[in-house]
Design a protein around this motif. Structure first.
Motif, PDB file in Angstrom:
ATOM      1  N   GLY A 133      16.292  -4.971 -29.470  1.00 49.38           N
ATOM      2  CA  GLY A 133      16.259  -4.685 -28.035  1.00 49.38           C
ATOM      3  C   GLY A 133      15.960  -3.221 -27.755  1.00 49.38           C
ATOM      4  N   LYS A 134      16.543  -2.331 -28.558  1.00 46.20           N
ATOM      5  CA  LYS A 134      16.294  -0.893 -28.372  1.00 46.20           C
ATOM      6  C   LYS A 134      14.845  -0.555 -28.665  1.00 46.20           C
ATOM      7  CE  LYS A 134      20.986   0.768 -29.208  1.00 46.20           C
ATOM      8  NZ  LYS A 134      21.840   1.722 -29.962  1.00 46.20           N
ATOM      9  N   TYR A 135      14.299  -1.165 -29.720  1.00 40.33           N
ATOM     10  CA  TYR A 135      12.893  -0.928 -30.040  1.00 40.33           C
ATOM     11  C   TYR A 135      11.993  -1.459 -28.919  1.00 40.33           C
ATOM     12  CZ  TYR A 135      14.691  -0.137 -34.789  1.00 40.33           C
ATOM     13  OH  TYR A 135      15.383   0.327 -35.877  1.00 40.33           O
ATOM     14  N   ALA A 136      12.383  -2.588 -28.340  1.00 37.65           N
ATOM     15  CA  ALA A 136      11.590  -3.181 -27.259  1.00 37.65           C
ATOM     16  C   ALA A 136      11.597  -2.277 -26.024  1.00 37.65           C
ATOM     17  CB  ALA A 136      12.147  -4.565 -26.904  1.00 37.65           C
ATOM     18  N   ILE A 137      12.772  -1.774 -25.645  1.00 36.82           N
ATOM     19  CA  ILE A 137      12.867  -0.909 -24.470  1.00 36.82           C
ATOM     20  C   ILE A 137      12.087   0.386 -24.686  1.00 36.82           C
ATOM     21  CG2 ILE A 137      14.432   0.371 -22.963  1.00 36.82           C
ATOM     22  CD1 ILE A 137      14.540  -2.715 -22.707  1.00 36.82           C
ATOM     23  N   GLN A 138      12.188   0.953 -25.890  1.00 33.42           N
ATOM     24  CA  GLN A 138      11.406   2.154 -26.205  1.00 33.42           C
ATOM     25  C   GLN A 138       9.916   1.877 -26.011  1.00 33.42           C
ATOM     26  OE1 GLN A 138      12.425   3.149 -30.251  1.00 33.42           O
ATOM     27  NE2 GLN A 138      14.539   3.690 -29.747  1.00 33.42           N
ATOM     28  N   THR A 139       9.477   0.728 -26.490  1.00 28.94           N
ATOM     29  CA  THR A 139       8.071   0.355 -26.402  1.00 28.94           C
ATOM     30  C   THR A 139       7.637   0.183 -24.946  1.00 28.94           C
ATOM     31  OG1 THR A 139       8.097  -0.725 -28.555  1.00 28.94           O
ATOM     32  CG2 THR A 139       6.372  -1.414 -27.026  1.00 28.94           C
ATOM     33  N   LEU A 140       8.439  -0.524 -24.171  1.00 33.87           N
ATOM     34  CA  LEU A 140       8.101  -0.766 -22.765  1.00 33.87           C
ATOM     35  C   LEU A 140       8.052   0.539 -21.969  1.00 33.87           C
ATOM     36  CD1 LEU A 140      10.247  -3.975 -22.123  1.00 33.87           C
ATOM     37  CD2 LEU A 140       7.786  -3.835 -22.565  1.00 33.87           C
ATOM     38  N   LYS A 141       8.973   1.443 -22.266  1.00 36.32           N
ATOM     39  CA  LYS A 141       8.976   2.735 -21.573  1.00 36.32           C
ATOM     40  C   LYS A 141       7.755   3.562 -21.950  1.00 36.32           C
ATOM     41  CE  LYS A 141      13.940   3.193 -20.709  1.00 36.32           C
ATOM     42  NZ  LYS A 141      15.194   3.943 -20.998  1.00 36.32           N
ATOM     43  N   ASN A 142       7.398   3.554 -23.230  1.00 39.69           N
ATOM     44  CA  ASN A 142       6.231   4.315 -23.673  1.00 39.69           C
ATOM     45  C   ASN A 142       4.920   3.719 -23.183  1.00 39.69           C
ATOM     46  OD1 ASN A 142       7.512   6.452 -25.058  1.00 39.69           O
ATOM     47  ND2 ASN A 142       7.862   5.164 -26.843  1.00 39.69           N
ATOM     48  N   LEU A 143       4.941   2.423 -22.868  1.00 36.74           N
ATOM     49  CA  LEU A 143       3.770   1.779 -22.277  1.00 36.74           C
ATOM     50  C   LEU A 143       3.689   2.054 -20.778  1.00 36.74           C
ATOM     51  CD1 LEU A 143       3.799  -1.720 -24.043  1.00 36.74           C
ATOM     52  CD2 LEU A 143       2.046   0.049 -24.292  1.00 36.74           C
ATOM     53  N   GLY A 144       4.795   2.575 -20.228  1.00 32.97           N
ATOM     54  CA  GLY A 144       4.834   2.897 -18.798  1.00 32.97           C
ATOM     55  C   GLY A 144       5.043   1.703 -17.894  1.00 32.97           C
ATOM     56  N   ILE A 145       5.593   0.589 -18.435  1.00 32.76           N
ATOM     57  CA  ILE A 145       5.768  -0.617 -17.606  1.00 32.76           C
ATOM     58  C   ILE A 145       7.222  -1.076 -17.502  1.00 32.76           C
ATOM     59  CG2 ILE A 145       3.430  -1.422 -18.110  1.00 32.76           C
ATOM     60  CD1 ILE A 145       4.649  -3.406 -20.106  1.00 32.76           C
ATOM     61  N   TYR A 146       8.136  -0.319 -18.088  1.00 37.86           N
ATOM     62  CA  TYR A 146       9.537  -0.770 -18.101  1.00 37.86           C
ATOM     63  C   TYR A 146      10.077  -1.013 -16.692  1.00 37.86           C
ATOM     64  CZ  TYR A 146      14.601  -0.731 -18.712  1.00 37.86           C
ATOM     65  OH  TYR A 146      15.934  -1.051 -18.653  1.00 37.86           O
ATOM     66  N   LYS A 147       9.884  -0.073 -15.786  1.00 40.77           N
ATOM     67  CA  LYS A 147      10.415  -0.202 -14.422  1.00 40.77           C
ATOM     68  C   LYS A 147       9.776  -1.376 -13.681  1.00 40.77           C
ATOM     69  CE  LYS A 147      13.392   3.148 -14.266  1.00 40.77           C
ATOM     70  NZ  LYS A 147      14.843   2.866 -14.068  1.00 40.77           N
ATOM     71  N   LYS A 148       8.518  -1.673 -14.009  1.00 42.70           N
ATOM     72  CA  LYS A 148       7.807  -2.754 -13.333  1.00 42.70           C
ATOM     73  C   LYS A 148       8.341  -4.128 -13.717  1.00 42.70           C
ATOM     74  CE  LYS A 148       3.468  -0.127 -13.190  1.00 42.70           C
ATOM     75  NZ  LYS A 148       2.054  -0.074 -13.664  1.00 42.70           N
ATOM     76  N   ILE A 149       8.841  -4.255 -14.958  1.00 40.54           N
ATOM     77  CA  ILE A 149       9.259  -5.577 -15.441  1.00 40.54           C
ATOM     78  C   ILE A 149      10.752  -5.651 -15.769  1.00 40.54           C
ATOM     79  CG2 ILE A 149       6.953  -6.014 -16.378  1.00 40.54           C
ATOM     80  CD1 ILE A 149       8.089  -5.472 -19.161  1.00 40.54           C
ATOM     81  N   GLU A 150      11.491  -4.602 -15.468  1.00 37.50           N
ATOM     82  CA  GLU A 150      12.907  -4.547 -15.824  1.00 37.50           C
ATOM     83  C   GLU A 150      13.698  -5.756 -15.345  1.00 37.50           C
ATOM     84  OE1 GLU A 150      16.658  -1.373 -15.443  1.00 37.50           O
ATOM     85  OE2 GLU A 150      14.815  -1.067 -14.276  1.00 37.50           O
ATOM     86  N   ASP A 151      13.410  -6.213 -14.126  1.00 38.96           N
ATOM     87  CA  ASP A 151      14.166  -7.338 -13.569  1.00 38.96           C
ATOM     88  C   ASP A 151      13.749  -8.687 -14.157  1.00 38.96           C
ATOM     89  OD1 ASP A 151      11.675  -7.328 -12.399  1.00 38.96           O
ATOM     90  OD2 ASP A 151      12.393  -7.893 -10.402  1.00 38.96           O
ATOM     91  N   LYS A 152      12.744  -8.691 -15.023  1.00 39.89           N
ATOM     92  CA  LYS A 152      12.292  -9.927 -15.651  1.00 39.89           C
ATOM     93  C   LYS A 152      12.829 -10.082 -17.079  1.00 39.89           C
ATOM     94  CE  LYS A 152       7.969  -9.959 -13.021  1.00 39.89           C
ATOM     95  NZ  LYS A 152       6.484  -9.975 -13.092  1.00 39.89           N
ATOM     96  N   LEU A 153      13.561  -9.067 -17.537  1.00 34.95           N
ATOM     97  CA  LEU A 153      14.061  -9.089 -18.907  1.00 34.95           C
ATOM     98  C   LEU A 153      15.302  -9.964 -19.033  1.00 34.95           C
ATOM     99  CD1 LEU A 153      13.690  -5.304 -19.845  1.00 34.95           C
ATOM    100  CD2 LEU A 153      12.057  -7.176 -20.208  1.00 34.95           C
ATOM    101  N   ILE A 154      15.314 -10.800 -20.052  1.00 33.49           N
ATOM    102  CA  ILE A 154      16.442 -11.672 -20.373  1.00 33.49           C
ATOM    103  C   ILE A 154      16.978 -11.200 -21.730  1.00 33.49           C
ATOM    104  CG2 ILE A 154      17.234 -14.047 -20.687  1.00 33.49           C
ATOM    105  CD1 ILE A 154      15.955 -13.515 -17.956  1.00 33.49           C
ATOM    106  N   TYR A 155      18.279 -10.870 -21.771  1.00 39.80           N
ATOM    107  CA  TYR A 155      18.837 -10.234 -22.969  1.00 39.80           C
ATOM    108  C   TYR A 155      19.501 -11.246 -23.908  1.00 39.80           C
ATOM    109  CZ  TYR A 155      17.874  -5.995 -20.392  1.00 39.80           C
ATOM    110  OH  TYR A 155      17.240  -4.996 -19.694  1.00 39.80           O
ATOM    111  N   ALA A 156      19.089 -11.195 -25.167  1.00 40.36           N
ATOM    112  CA  ALA A 156      19.599 -12.109 -26.198  1.00 40.36           C
ATOM    113  C   ALA A 156      20.511 -11.363 -27.166  1.00 40.36           C
ATOM    114  CB  ALA A 156      18.435 -12.732 -26.964  1.00 40.36           C
ATOM    115  N   PRO A 157      21.505 -12.044 -27.742  1.00 38.55           N
ATOM    116  CA  PRO A 157      22.432 -11.395 -28.678  1.00 38.55           C
ATOM    117  C   PRO A 157      21.834 -11.073 -30.041  1.00 38.55           C
ATOM    118  CG  PRO A 157      22.918 -13.737 -28.522  1.00 38.55           C
ATOM    119  CD  PRO A 157      21.901 -13.440 -27.461  1.00 38.55           C
ATOM    120  N   THR A 158      20.796 -11.801 -30.439  1.00 34.98           N
ATOM    121  CA  THR A 158      20.153 -11.564 -31.742  1.00 34.98           C
ATOM    122  C   THR A 158      18.648 -11.802 -31.614  1.00 34.98           C
ATOM    123  OG1 THR A 158      20.306 -13.862 -32.515  1.00 34.98           O
ATOM    124  CG2 THR A 158      22.199 -12.416 -32.978  1.00 34.98           C
TER     125      THR A 158
END
Length: 244
Positions: A133-158
């Motif tokens: 999840g941390k790697y994914a968020i880093q990637t989305l932020k570096n792509l510049g789209i994290y804020k645009k899709i933040e409310d579409k993220l579904i968080y999984a335990p593994t």
């Protein structure tokens, strides 16, 4: 909550029982499950030592160990959680060693139509305890789209749960390790491999648990790092040379 607490106590009692025997108890990140099981079984054949596995997210496992859950070996998908364990006195810093690495990928259901993150309604990523999840968020932020899709993220335990949600069509897209995609490549579709420059290096670490069977741990660590590169590749990993 009561039910969860009840099953947690039962799990700890079970782990305490096996730890009293001669078995080697390995607490490993879910993303390494098939690979670690394969190496562990080969180790068991070669040495005659029994091996017990406990798989979950890296964060959950180290928190269990810090809280006193018995284990001999900790295998993490993140240096962050290894450092946390060392600082809390749960892991022996001298035994920490990276042994494998992989990439981050975007996957979709086999018959899925969505190919772009900005087009998806539901995107599965790991929660705060799952390094993926941390790697994914880093990637989305570096792509510049994290804020645009933040409310579409579904968080999984593994990471494995992400893959299951994608396979069953419960989400449009999922961000997982290449090694997890590789395991289920017949049941999910690869959309893209993210450039490694978009996130911190995805490395898997092994460490001996303080209070555990350190001699057996070091023996397994040596066995793991000497395992042939072809076995690593078979499960979608790249072997880290000389633990560097």
């Amino acid at each position: 909550m009561v039910l969860r607490f009840y099953f947690t106590i039962l799990t700890l009692l079970f782990l305490s029982t096996v730890a009293c025997g001669k078995e080697l108890l390995i607490s490993a990140a879910m993303g390494t499950k098939e690979f670690v099981k394969t190496v562990g079984r080969e180790f068991q054949k070669k040495t005659g030592k029994g091996v017990i596995f406990n798989f979950s997210s890296s964060g959950r496992l180290i928190n269990q160990i810090v809280a006193g859950a018995p284990s001999d070996i900790y295998i993490s998908a993140s240096k962050f959680w290894v450092d946390y364990g060392v600082k809390r006195g749960a892991l022996d810093e001298k035994t920490v060693k990276p042994f494998a690495e992989t990439s981050l990928v975007l996957i979709a259901p086999k018959n899925g139509k969505v190919k772009e993150l900005t087009e998806a309604e539901r995107i599965a990523v790991g929660n705060r305890l799952a390094p993926v999840g941390k790697y994914a968020i880093q990637t989305l932020k570096n792509l510049g789209i994290y804020k645009k899709i933040e409310d579409k993220l579904i968080y999984a335990p593994t990471v494995r749960q992400i893959t299951v949600w994608v396979m069953t069509g419960n989400v449009d897209l999922g961000i997982v390790y290449y090694s997890d995609y590789f395991k289920f490549r017949d049941r999910v579709k690869l959309i893209k491999i993210f450039p490694d420059s978009l996130h911190k290096p995805i490395r898997f670490y092994i460490a001996c648990v303080n209070g555990g069977n350190k001699k057996a741990c070091r023996e397994f660590e040596g066995f793991l790092t000497k395992t042939d590169e072809t076995i690593y590749r078979k499960f979608g990993f790249r072997k880290v040379k000389n633990g560097s």
